[in-house]
Design a protein around this motif. Structure first.
Motif, PDB file in Angstrom:
ATOM      1  N   UNK A 204       0.655  -1.142  -0.169  1.00 24.52           N
ATOM      2  CA  UNK A 204      -0.025  -0.051   0.070  1.00 24.52           C
ATOM      3  C   UNK A 204       0.785   1.128  -0.073  1.00 24.52           C
ATOM      4  N   UNK A 205       2.206   1.142   0.164  1.00 29.72           N
ATOM      5  CA  UNK A 205       3.010   2.180   0.300  1.00 29.72           C
ATOM      6  C   UNK A 205       4.011   2.204  -0.974  1.00 29.72           C
ATOM      7  N   UNK A 206       3.507   1.588  -1.987  1.00 31.37           N
ATOM      8  CA  UNK A 206       4.432   1.510  -3.239  1.00 31.37           C
ATOM      9  C   UNK A 206       4.582   2.862  -3.779  1.00 31.37           C
ATOM     10  N   UNK A 207       5.757   3.314  -4.433  1.00 28.84           N
ATOM     11  CA  UNK A 207       6.050   4.448  -5.165  1.00 28.84           C
ATOM     12  C   UNK A 207       5.188   4.233  -6.609  1.00 28.84           C
ATOM     13  N   UNK A 208       4.644   5.245  -6.878  1.00 33.46           N
ATOM     14  CA  UNK A 208       3.950   5.562  -8.184  1.00 33.46           C
ATOM     15  C   UNK A 208       4.588   5.772  -9.451  1.00 33.46           C
ATOM     16  N   UNK A 209       4.515   5.145 -10.351  1.00 32.74           N
ATOM     17  CA  UNK A 209       5.279   5.616 -11.714  1.00 32.74           C
ATOM     18  C   UNK A 209       4.473   6.953 -12.153  1.00 32.74           C
ATOM     19  N   UNK A 210       5.033   7.800 -13.063  1.00 33.61           N
ATOM     20  CA  UNK A 210       4.411   8.816 -13.472  1.00 33.61           C
ATOM     21  C   UNK A 210       3.157   8.450 -14.267  1.00 33.61           C
ATOM     22  N   UNK A 211       2.162   9.075 -13.867  1.00 36.64           N
ATOM     23  CA  UNK A 211       0.729   8.778 -14.623  1.00 36.64           C
ATOM     24  C   UNK A 211       0.430   8.886 -16.281  1.00 36.64           C
ATOM     25  N   UNK A 212       1.299   9.809 -16.689  1.00 33.36           N
ATOM     26  CA  UNK A 212       1.509  10.106 -18.023  1.00 33.36           C
ATOM     27  C   UNK A 212       2.000   8.793 -18.680  1.00 33.36           C
ATOM     28  N   UNK A 213       2.627   7.828 -18.192  1.00 30.21           N
ATOM     29  CA  UNK A 213       3.179   6.468 -18.651  1.00 30.21           C
ATOM     30  C   UNK A 213       2.028   5.475 -18.695  1.00 30.21           C
ATOM     31  N   UNK A 214       1.082   5.865 -18.067  1.00 29.75           N
ATOM     32  CA  UNK A 214      -0.194   4.880 -17.836  1.00 29.75           C
ATOM     33  C   UNK A 214      -0.745   4.223 -19.245  1.00 29.75           C
ATOM     34  N   UNK A 215      -0.973   2.925 -19.550  1.00 29.51           N
ATOM     35  CA  UNK A 215      -1.589   2.431 -21.008  1.00 29.51           C
ATOM     36  C   UNK A 215      -3.014   1.838 -20.311  1.00 29.51           C
ATOM     37  N   UNK A 216      -3.748   1.728 -21.187  1.00 33.71           N
ATOM     38  CA  UNK A 216      -5.180   1.097 -20.800  1.00 33.71           C
ATOM     39  C   UNK A 216      -5.113  -0.279 -20.485  1.00 33.71           C
ATOM     40  N   UNK A 217      -3.915  -0.908 -20.777  1.00 40.32           N
ATOM     41  CA  UNK A 217      -3.832  -2.381 -20.564  1.00 40.32           C
ATOM     42  C   UNK A 217      -3.387  -2.481 -19.000  1.00 40.32           C
ATOM     43  N   UNK A 218      -2.719  -1.338 -18.392  1.00 38.77           N
ATOM     44  CA  UNK A 218      -2.541  -1.583 -17.038  1.00 38.77           C
ATOM     45  C   UNK A 218      -3.837  -1.506 -16.195  1.00 38.77           C
ATOM     46  N   UNK A 219      -4.878  -1.297 -16.768  1.00 33.47           N
ATOM     47  CA  UNK A 219      -6.252  -1.483 -16.126  1.00 33.47           C
ATOM     48  C   UNK A 219      -7.148  -2.651 -16.494  1.00 33.47           C
ATOM     49  N   UNK A 220      -6.437  -3.548 -17.110  1.00 33.26           N
ATOM     50  CA  UNK A 220      -7.216  -4.692 -17.660  1.00 33.26           C
ATOM     51  C   UNK A 220      -6.693  -5.798 -17.461  1.00 33.26           C
ATOM     52  N   UNK A 221      -7.298  -6.991 -16.894  1.00 32.35           N
ATOM     53  CA  UNK A 221      -6.504  -8.209 -16.477  1.00 32.35           C
ATOM     54  C   UNK A 221      -7.529  -9.424 -17.299  1.00 32.35           C
ATOM     55  N   UNK A 222      -6.863 -10.472 -17.751  1.00 36.44           N
ATOM     56  CA  UNK A 222      -7.304 -11.375 -18.730  1.00 36.44           C
ATOM     57  C   UNK A 222      -6.946 -12.706 -18.070  1.00 36.44           C
ATOM     58  N   UNK A 223      -6.202 -12.667 -16.813  1.00 36.04           N
ATOM     59  CA  UNK A 223      -5.804 -14.094 -16.483  1.00 36.04           C
ATOM     60  C   UNK A 223      -6.673 -14.646 -15.726  1.00 36.04           C
ATOM     61  N   UNK A 224      -8.215 -14.557 -15.654  1.00 37.22           N
ATOM     62  CA  UNK A 224      -8.868 -15.327 -15.221  1.00 37.22           C
ATOM     63  C   UNK A 224     -10.053 -16.125 -16.149  1.00 37.22           C
ATOM     64  N   UNK A 225      -9.750 -15.980 -17.347  1.00 42.33           N
ATOM     65  CA  UNK A 225     -10.564 -16.477 -18.263  1.00 42.33           C
ATOM     66  C   UNK A 225     -10.782 -17.688 -18.230  1.00 42.33           C
ATOM     67  N   UNK A 226      -9.892 -18.802 -17.672  1.00 45.48           N
ATOM     68  CA  UNK A 226      -9.869 -20.270 -17.453  1.00 45.48           C
ATOM     69  C   UNK A 226      -9.463 -20.582 -16.202  1.00 45.48           C
ATOM     70  N   UNK A 227      -9.933 -21.833 -15.654  1.00 47.43           N
ATOM     71  CA  UNK A 227      -9.314 -22.067 -14.419  1.00 47.43           C
ATOM     72  C   UNK A 227      -7.958 -22.486 -14.405  1.00 47.43           C
ATOM     73  N   UNK A 228      -7.626 -22.451 -13.016  1.00 50.22           N
ATOM     74  CA  UNK A 228      -6.115 -22.479 -12.662  1.00 50.22           C
ATOM     75  C   UNK A 228      -5.906 -24.132 -12.350  1.00 50.22           C
ATOM     76  N   UNK A 229      -4.859 -24.391 -11.817  1.00 47.74           N
ATOM     77  CA  UNK A 229      -4.514 -25.925 -11.446  1.00 47.74           C
ATOM     78  C   UNK A 229      -5.354 -26.273 -10.246  1.00 47.74           C
ATOM     79  N   UNK A 230      -5.819 -27.511 -10.612  1.00 50.64           N
ATOM     80  CA  UNK A 230      -6.494 -28.206  -9.450  1.00 50.64           C
ATOM     81  C   UNK A 230      -5.705 -28.623  -8.416  1.00 50.64           C
ATOM     82  N   UNK A 231      -5.969 -28.612  -7.147  1.00 53.98           N
ATOM     83  CA  UNK A 231      -5.163 -29.448  -6.116  1.00 53.98           C
ATOM     84  C   UNK A 231      -6.091 -30.805  -5.952  1.00 53.98           C
TER      85      UNK A 231
END
Length: 213
Positions: free
Chosen positions: A41-68
């Protein structure tokens, strides 16, 4: 005069304790972590001008992960994998269940969880500090809340695989699985044998099953 001072003092302390009980409020529109400080929660922030729309999209839960071994799979979605969540005080998880799959009793010390069923039928519930259980089979489209710090659990009781999306009101909710905490953390054998009425052989089997991987 002294009583008023004491009252004021306790109000300040009480208000401070409430403030510290949840993630800090953000002071910027967003804070994409710079370098390797993601997840704090105390991370330093990079310049907001360097932000891209991809930074606010996550596609990693389209499919299930590994089952235990218990027929359960989970994919955590936090600022470590999704930079756009950093400092926003929330995170997610995708949970998938094979038929009969179980999410073992566990709790999140820093967050309340809201879980929505996307597919299937899930026996879902939690236990409060009076040892009262609140449990029911919830189905597709239904939502259940698990209050912060309370032990909760889920099991697929349907005839098809099931999927849940869980949302947390913390960037880092924490996760403590009861079997692993009790039998996989190195608590003294004598204590566990007495606490659960286990023989040394029974305890050895449980410790082997829940040993850290």
């Amino acid at each position: 005069m002294l009583p008023k001072i004491l009252v004021s003092f306790f109000i300040v302390i009480f208000h401070g304790s409430l403030t510290l009980a949840s993630d800090p409020d953000p002071v910027f529109d967003f804070c994409l972590p710079s370098g390797t400080s993601a997840g704090s929660s105390h991370s330093s922030c990079k310049n907001s001008s360097l932000a891209k729309v991809e930074d606010f999209i996550f596609s990693g839960i389209k499919f299930p992960g590994k089952f235990n071994g218990s027929g359960f799979s989970s994919i955590a979605v936090n600022s470590n994998v999704f930079p756009g969540l950093n400092t926003l005080g929330m995170s997610l998880v995708r949970a998938d269940f094979d038929v009969g799959g179980v999410n073992v009793p566990h709790f999140h010390p820093r967050a309340t969880e809201v879980a929505v069923v996307l597919e299937g039928k899930i026996y879902s519930g939690f236990v409060d500090t009076n040892n009262q259980i609140f449990a029911k089979v919830i189905e597709k489209g239904e939502v259940m809340v698990f209050p912060r710090g309370l032990v909760h659990f889920q099991m697929n009781v349907g005839e098809t695989p099931a999927t849940i999306i869980g949302s947390f009101d913390s960037q880092n909710p924490g996760l403590m699985k009861i079997p692993a905490v009790v039998f996989g953390s190195g608590i003294k054998d004598e204590l566990l044998e007495k606490a659960f009425g286990l023989s040394p052989e029974e305890l050895a089997k449980l410790k082997k099953r829940h040993a850290p991987h």
